[in-house]
Write an enzyme that holds these catalytic residues in place. Structure first.
Site, PDB file in Angstrom:
ATOM      1  N   LYS A  46      33.735  41.187  36.352  1.00  0.00           N
ATOM      2  CA  LYS A  46      34.369  40.961  35.034  1.00  0.00           C
ATOM      3  C   LYS A  46      34.210  39.522  34.551  1.00  0.00           C
ATOM      4  O   LYS A  46      33.922  39.287  33.389  1.00  0.00           O
ATOM      5  CB  LYS A  46      35.886  41.233  35.102  1.00  0.00           C
ATOM      6  CG  LYS A  46      36.285  42.661  35.159  1.00  0.00           C
ATOM      7  CD  LYS A  46      37.768  42.833  34.853  1.00  0.00           C
ATOM      8  CE  LYS A  46      38.715  41.962  35.653  1.00  0.00           C
ATOM      9  NZ  LYS A  46      38.746  42.205  37.085  1.00  0.00           N
ATOM     10  N   ARG A 125      47.514  43.994  33.538  1.00  0.00           N
ATOM     11  CA  ARG A 125      47.197  44.459  34.887  1.00  0.00           C
ATOM     12  C   ARG A 125      48.162  45.532  35.339  1.00  0.00           C
ATOM     13  O   ARG A 125      47.983  46.090  36.430  1.00  0.00           O
ATOM     14  CB  ARG A 125      47.367  43.270  35.810  1.00  0.00           C
ATOM     15  CG  ARG A 125      46.188  42.769  36.594  1.00  0.00           C
ATOM     16  CD  ARG A 125      45.486  42.458  37.283  1.00  0.00           C
ATOM     17  NE  ARG A 125      44.951  41.681  38.270  1.00  0.00           N
ATOM     18  CZ  ARG A 125      44.228  40.599  38.116  1.00  0.00           C
ATOM     19  NH1 ARG A 125      44.054  40.086  36.947  1.00  0.00           N
ATOM     20  NH2 ARG A 125      43.703  40.032  39.157  1.00  0.00           N
ATOM     21  N   ARG A 164      31.004  35.841  46.757  1.00  0.00           N
ATOM     22  CA  ARG A 164      31.275  35.147  45.495  1.00  0.00           C
ATOM     23  C   ARG A 164      31.631  33.682  45.740  1.00  0.00           C
ATOM     24  O   ARG A 164      32.381  33.353  46.657  1.00  0.00           O
ATOM     25  CB  ARG A 164      32.418  35.854  44.770  1.00  0.00           C
ATOM     26  CG  ARG A 164      32.769  35.197  43.463  1.00  0.00           C
ATOM     27  CD  ARG A 164      33.449  36.143  42.547  1.00  0.00           C
ATOM     28  NE  ARG A 164      34.844  36.398  42.898  1.00  0.00           N
ATOM     29  CZ  ARG A 164      35.645  37.140  42.159  1.00  0.00           C
ATOM     30  NH1 ARG A 164      35.193  37.726  41.082  1.00  0.00           N
ATOM     31  NH2 ARG A 164      36.884  37.335  42.523  1.00  0.00           N
ATOM     32  N   ARG A 197      37.016  31.268  46.576  1.00  0.00           N
ATOM     33  CA  ARG A 197      38.410  31.330  46.122  1.00  0.00           C
ATOM     34  C   ARG A 197      39.294  31.783  47.273  1.00  0.00           C
ATOM     35  O   ARG A 197      38.903  32.640  48.058  1.00  0.00           O
ATOM     36  CB  ARG A 197      38.533  32.334  44.972  1.00  0.00           C
ATOM     37  CG  ARG A 197      38.192  31.760  43.645  1.00  0.00           C
ATOM     38  CD  ARG A 197      38.052  32.792  42.578  1.00  0.00           C
ATOM     39  NE  ARG A 197      38.997  33.910  42.624  1.00  0.00           N
ATOM     40  CZ  ARG A 197      39.100  34.828  41.669  1.00  0.00           C
ATOM     41  NH1 ARG A 197      38.334  34.753  40.604  1.00  0.00           N
ATOM     42  NH2 ARG A 197      39.938  35.824  41.768  1.00  0.00           N
ATOM     43  N   ARG A 208      44.511  42.739  47.307  1.00  0.00           N
ATOM     44  CA  ARG A 208      44.159  42.837  45.883  1.00  0.00           C
ATOM     45  C   ARG A 208      43.660  44.230  45.523  1.00  0.00           C
ATOM     46  O   ARG A 208      43.971  44.749  44.452  1.00  0.00           O
ATOM     47  CB  ARG A 208      43.087  41.807  45.535  1.00  0.00           C
ATOM     48  CG  ARG A 208      43.636  40.401  45.516  1.00  0.00           C
ATOM     49  CD  ARG A 208      42.531  39.383  45.481  1.00  0.00           C
ATOM     50  NE  ARG A 208      41.835  39.368  44.210  1.00  0.00           N
ATOM     51  CZ  ARG A 208      40.626  38.842  44.040  1.00  0.00           C
ATOM     52  NH1 ARG A 208      39.981  38.333  45.060  1.00  0.00           N
ATOM     53  NH2 ARG A 208      40.072  38.845  42.864  1.00  0.00           N
TER      54      ARG A 208
HETATM   55  P1  AMP Z   1      41.928  37.182  38.706  1.00  0.00           P
HETATM   56  O1  AMP Z   1      41.195  35.912  38.585  1.00  0.00           O
HETATM   57  O2  AMP Z   1      42.084  37.899  37.402  1.00  0.00           O
HETATM   58  O3  AMP Z   1      41.403  38.075  39.800  1.00  0.00           O
HETATM   59  O4  AMP Z   1      43.449  36.785  39.137  1.00  0.00           O
HETATM   60  C1  AMP Z   1      43.710  36.099  40.347  1.00  0.00           C
HETATM   61  C2  AMP Z   1      45.147  36.352  40.776  1.00  0.00           C
HETATM   62  O5  AMP Z   1      46.046  35.865  39.763  1.00  0.00           O
HETATM   63  C3  AMP Z   1      45.519  37.808  40.963  1.00  0.00           C
HETATM   64  O6  AMP Z   1      45.166  38.291  42.257  1.00  0.00           O
HETATM   65  C4  AMP Z   1      47.032  37.748  40.775  1.00  0.00           C
HETATM   66  O7  AMP Z   1      47.676  37.193  41.910  1.00  0.00           O
HETATM   67  C5  AMP Z   1      47.168  36.726  39.652  1.00  0.00           C
HETATM   68  N1  AMP Z   1      47.118  37.376  38.325  1.00  0.00           N
HETATM   69  C6  AMP Z   1      46.219  37.116  37.335  1.00  0.00           C
HETATM   70  N2  AMP Z   1      46.465  37.851  36.257  1.00  0.00           N
HETATM   71  C7  AMP Z   1      47.554  38.614  36.554  1.00  0.00           C
HETATM   72  C8  AMP Z   1      48.283  39.606  35.843  1.00  0.00           C
HETATM   73  N3  AMP Z   1      47.940  39.964  34.584  1.00  0.00           N
HETATM   74  N4  AMP Z   1      49.338  40.173  36.456  1.00  0.00           N
HETATM   75  C9  AMP Z   1      49.697  39.821  37.710  1.00  0.00           C
HETATM   76  N5  AMP Z   1      49.047  38.913  38.444  1.00  0.00           N
HETATM   77  C10 AMP Z   1      47.974  38.300  37.870  1.00  0.00           C
END
Ligand code: AMP
Length: 251
Positions: A46, A125, A164, A197, A208
């Site tokens: 994404k 989410r 990644r 990360r 996740r």
């Molecule tokens: P991402 O980069 O979108 O994979 O987000 C990394 C982490 O941030 C996720 O694993 C969650 O811990 C937190 N996170 C990001 N966006 C959300 C969301 N909309 N709701 C809940 N947690 C989020």
């Protein structure tokens, strides 16, 4: 082109730190404004697609994950108690509670109003977040053009996540085999150091994926009912997936 990138840089600052940094968009708006949501399991690509789509469609990349990572890396100021707790959820790979995420998005509602459009990545989410977003958009009289749902088999996802690497400075995303940087460990765009990360570590990846299945997968049914869901096969190179996305959007 340079002009466009400058505008995006400023918009990202507004989104990332939630400050009153004024949005610099004003001239050079795209003729077609896009308001999109990207869905897909962690590792489906994404973030990479978001970067490519934002450049092509001239819409701002609004990632909630980037807000948390920016808060974590912000030096010189102590995060709030709510942000500290959010970062702990993130470190474990778990979802941050809806109330915290929704507060953060409400503070940045100006980015959703932006005349240049937006591309939401990682938000919503959960169904509760999607409900709240629908309420905000209704109030602002904004309609989503599409919700792109990137789909990929699970073993391919695990391989993508483990390879990644993300730029510690500009957040550009690479993959050790699929999208390698020109020089190992160094960002092609800004020369920053590439790192894994914290939430791409194997134990966090498992958490996740479970959170995705439990909370985010039901969003596909939510948006299908609204008639805006656009499924896209995320297999292949980033360029192939990008072309497939443009075709699906008729962009
Ligand atoms: P991402 O980069 O979108 O994979 O987000 C990394 C982490 O941030 C996720 O694993 C969650 O811990 C937190 N996170 C990001 N966006 C959300 C969301 N909309 N709701 C809940 N947690 C989020």
């Amino acid at each position: 082109m340079g002009d466009v990138q400058l505008q995006h840089g400023n918009d990202r600052a507004t989104w990332l730190d939630g400050s009153a940094v004024p949005c610099s968009l004003g001239s050079g708006h795209p003729t077609r404004v896009w308001r999109l949501v990207l869905l897909g399991a962690p590792g489906v690509g994404k973030g990479t697609q978001a970067e490519m789509l934002c450049t092509r469609l001239m819409a701002c990349h609004l990632s909630t994950g980037d807000i948390f990572r920016a808060a974590k890396n912000a030096c010189g100021c102590e995060p709030t108690a709510a942000m500290k707790s959010a970062l702990e959820y993130m470190r474990r790979g778990d979802l941050v509670p809806d109330a915290t995420v929704l507060d953060i998005v409400r503070e940045r509602v100006g980015c959703l109003r932006c005349g240049g459009g937006f591309l939401l990545d990682g938000f919503p989410r959960t169904v509760a977040q999607a409900d709240t977003l629908a309420g905000i958009l209704l109030k602002e009289k904004i309609a989503l053009d599409a919700v792109i749902d990137y789909r990929l088999p699970i073993d391919e996802i695990v391989s993508r996540l483990s390879g990644r690497r993300t730029c510690s400075a500009c957040k550009a995303v690479f993959h050790v085999t699929g999208r390698p940087p020109r020089k190992s460990g160094v960002c092609d765009h800004c020369g920053g150091m590439l790192v894994q990360r914290e939430d791409d570590r194997p134990e966090a990846v498992r958490v996740r994926m479970e959170a995705y299945e439990r909370s985010t997968a039901p969003l596909t049914a939510f948006y299908k009912r609204l008639g805006v869901l656009v499924p896209v096969n995320a297999d292949g190179s980033p360029e192939q997936v990008f072309e497939r996305t443009l075709v699906a959007l008729k962009a």
